[in-house]
Structures are given as C-alpha cells and as structure tokens.
Design an enzyme around this catalytic site. Structure first.
Site, PDB file in Angstrom:
ATOM      1  N   THR A 158      -2.711  -5.473  -3.638  1.00 53.64           N
ATOM      2  CA  THR A 158      -2.380  -6.573  -2.726  1.00 53.64           C
ATOM      3  C   THR A 158      -3.684  -7.184  -2.214  1.00 53.64           C
ATOM      4  OG1 THR A 158      -0.277  -5.666  -2.050  1.00 53.64           O
ATOM      5  CG2 THR A 158      -1.427  -6.949  -0.389  1.00 53.64           C
ATOM      6  N   VAL A 187      11.452  -5.654  -0.135  1.00 53.83           N
ATOM      7  CA  VAL A 187      10.345  -6.313   0.548  1.00 53.83           C
ATOM      8  C   VAL A 187       9.551  -5.238   1.281  1.00 53.83           C
ATOM      9  CG1 VAL A 187       9.699  -8.001   2.304  1.00 53.83           C
ATOM     10  CG2 VAL A 187      11.663  -8.449   0.820  1.00 53.83           C
ATOM     11  N   GLY A 212       3.845   0.137   1.404  1.00 55.40           N
ATOM     12  CA  GLY A 212       4.428  -0.736   2.415  1.00 55.40           C
ATOM     13  C   GLY A 212       5.439  -0.057   3.311  1.00 55.40           C
TER      14      GLY A 212
HETATM   15  N1  ASP Z   1       1.722  -3.183   0.750  1.00 64.27           N
HETATM   16  C1  ASP Z   1       2.246  -3.769  -0.450  1.00 64.27           C
HETATM   17  C2  ASP Z   1       3.721  -3.509  -0.521  1.00 64.27           C
HETATM   18  O1  ASP Z   1       4.148  -2.415  -0.195  1.00 64.27           O
HETATM   19  C3  ASP Z   1       1.613  -3.261  -1.690  1.00 64.27           C
HETATM   20  C4  ASP Z   1       0.097  -3.143  -1.673  1.00 64.27           C
HETATM   21  O2  ASP Z   1      -0.541  -3.291  -0.656  1.00 64.27           O
HETATM   22  O3  ASP Z   1      -0.489  -2.922  -2.748  1.00 64.27           O
HETATM   23  O4  ASP Z   1       4.446  -4.389  -0.959  1.00 64.27           O
END
Ligand code: ASP
Length: 292
Positions: A158, A187, A212
């Site tokens: 991300t 989500v 997440g």
């Molecule tokens: N935090 C993001 C999610 O869970 C993924 C990530 O940070 O790589 O959608």
C-alpha cells in the site's frame, strides 16, 4: 515554515531484490511532492501528487499493480485528509479509477459526502471527468501470477504520504488494492478516517499500512496523532502507535509514517520491513532501508 514530506510503499516482507526499485519510486514520489510544496502548493496537493506517482508505479499495491481479489478483480480503496479543515474524502472498492486518491479528494471537495463505494464511486469518477481504465489495465503480470498461484502471502505495498506545507497545513493520503485474494467487497483500513490516515494541522498527520484488520481495530493513525497532541514528536508517536498495536493485536504486521506540526518526521513498523522516503525540513532526501 519549511515544508516537509514523507511517503511509504508498504510494510510487510518482500524479496530483497525489490528494495532498490521500490526505493527509487519512493524517492521520485517524495521529490515530486516536495516540488509541489516548494512551488507554493498545499500539503493536500503534495500528498495527492506523491500518491499518484505511486499509484502508477507497478511495484506497489495501489492503482496499477494492485493485488487481485479472490474473483480476479482489482478493487481499490483510498483516502485523503485535510488536517486544517479536519475533513476527508474516501473511496472503497473502485474498479476503474486510475487515481483513486484523486477521486477521494474530489469526494471531499465536490460532494456533500465523505465515502463512496463500488459502482457508485466509479460512476462518480466518470461524472466528474476523472480518468477511467478497464479493470484489466490495473493487472500486472506479477499480480496475475500471484492470483494463479493463489498466493495470499499478505498485504505488502500500500502507498501513502504525509506533508506539511509552508502555511503550516498538514495532510495525509493512503491508496491501496487491499490484501491479495481478499474476499470480494472486503475493505481494509486504508479508506477509513483515523485508521488508514489521519491529520490535524494543530498536531500531526499519519498514514498506515500493513494488515488492515488490525489497523482498523487499533485506529492506528488517530492513535499516533493523539500521541503528538500529548506532546510527543513524530518519531516517538510512530513508535508508540506500533507499540500499542503490537501489544493488543500481535502479530500486528503494521507500519505507519508520521509528521508533526514542526515538520519532524517519523516511521515505525512491526512487520519485517517498511519502505519509506522523506525530505526533511532542511530539504534533505532520505530513503533508508528498514528491516527489523
Ligand atoms: N492496509 C492495507 C489493507 O489492509 C494493505 C496494506 O497496507 O498493504 O487493505
């Protein structure tokens, strides 16, 4: 006030061979955001620009290069936060928007709402004249292979940014394709105010990455900015936020970047790695390789 910016490209573990190319994109994004700040642009302009560069970079889980969900579709989430107005815009589950963070900004500035999801969010982007692409155009060969291999080895890349502009405004932004082979409609934290990003120009700003489901439960970015409000600097606040999430949700597999009202920068992670680059208030670019 001297401007400053910090960007991230995920917190997880990835092959060492990806470190250098990722860092190069992060440097580019930090430089581009900093150039916006130096030419009088706002912190919001800077974080949007930096994140747009990373959304286009195929090595990250955002925009082009996003992970596919279990149905083989890219579904992207993003948020942008204006720390001065204490306002945000966010989108979740978009499938066709080239720059999800830019749609998030339009949500904040051109609609009476805060969060759009799915087909309605894609339709809003079309209505506002934002660039759309077929879903397949976001799929890189690497991510297609991961889908075929049913490789769910974690969220990883991300992207996000936090900036302070010359007027003292703070902003934060985060953009993601979510976790690999996620259930359709899932989500994560990224588009959620206080979890995936937060900013309050009186104190600081933060953008998160990592698992997440844990970051949501910890409201990680709000927690970090609360530490700044309580008197910590950006680095101490980032450390405290990771201590908090790791204590409650071990193994938390999380990371975040922070900035405070004085332009001091911080980052911390409980994952094996985090990818960051920043330009400090003295104008110096840093892109440390960071592993635990
Ligand atoms: N935090 C993001 C999610 O869970 C993924 C990530 O940070 O790589 O959608």
């Amino acid at each position: 006030m001297p401007p400053a910016i910090i960007v991230h490209g995920g917190a997880w573990d990835w092959p060492d061979a990806e470190d250098a190319p990722k860092t190069e994109y992060l440097r580019q994004a930090a430089r581009a955001g900093y150039a916006v700040l130096c030419s009088g642009g706002s912190a919001l302009d800077a974080v949007e620009k930096a994140v747009n560069i990373l959304e286009d970079a195929p090595l990250f889980d955002a925009g082009i290069g996003s992970h596919l969900n279990a149905d083989g579709i890219v579904e992207m989430d993003a948020i942008i936060v204006d720390g001065t107005a204490l306002d945000f815009g966010a989108v979740a589950g978009v499938q066709r928007v080239r720059y999800p963070v830019s749609l998030a900004r339009q949500v904040m500035q051109r609609t009476p709402h805060k969060l759009f999801v799915g087909a309605g969010a894609d339709a809003l982007a079309a209505k506002l004249g934002l660039e759309l692409m077929p879903n397949i155009a976001f799929v890189t060969p690497h991510e297609w292979q991961r889908f075929l291999d049913k490789d769910t080895s974690g969220p990883s890349d991300t992207v996000g940014a936090c900036a302070l502009d010359a007027q003292g405004h703070l902003a934060a932004a985060t953009s993601t394709g979510g976790s690999p082979l996620k259930m359709p409609g899932r989500v994560g934290d990224s588009p959620i105010f206080g979890a995936g990003a937060y900013a309050d120009s009186a104190f600081g700003a933060a953008s998160a990455t990592g698992l997440g489901e844990n970051i949501l439960r910890a409201l990680l970015c709000k927690h970090a900015v609360d530490q700044i409000a309580a008197g910590q600097d950006a680095q101490a606040a980032a450390d405290a936020a990771i201590t908090h999430i790791e204590r409650r949700f071990r193994p938390s597999m999380a990371g975040l970047i922070t900035i405070d009202q004085q332009g001091r920068l911080g980052f911390a992670h409980s994952s094996p790695k985090i990818a960051v680059a920043y330009i400090d208030a003295n104008g110096h670019l840093h892109a440390p390789e960071h592993r635990r």
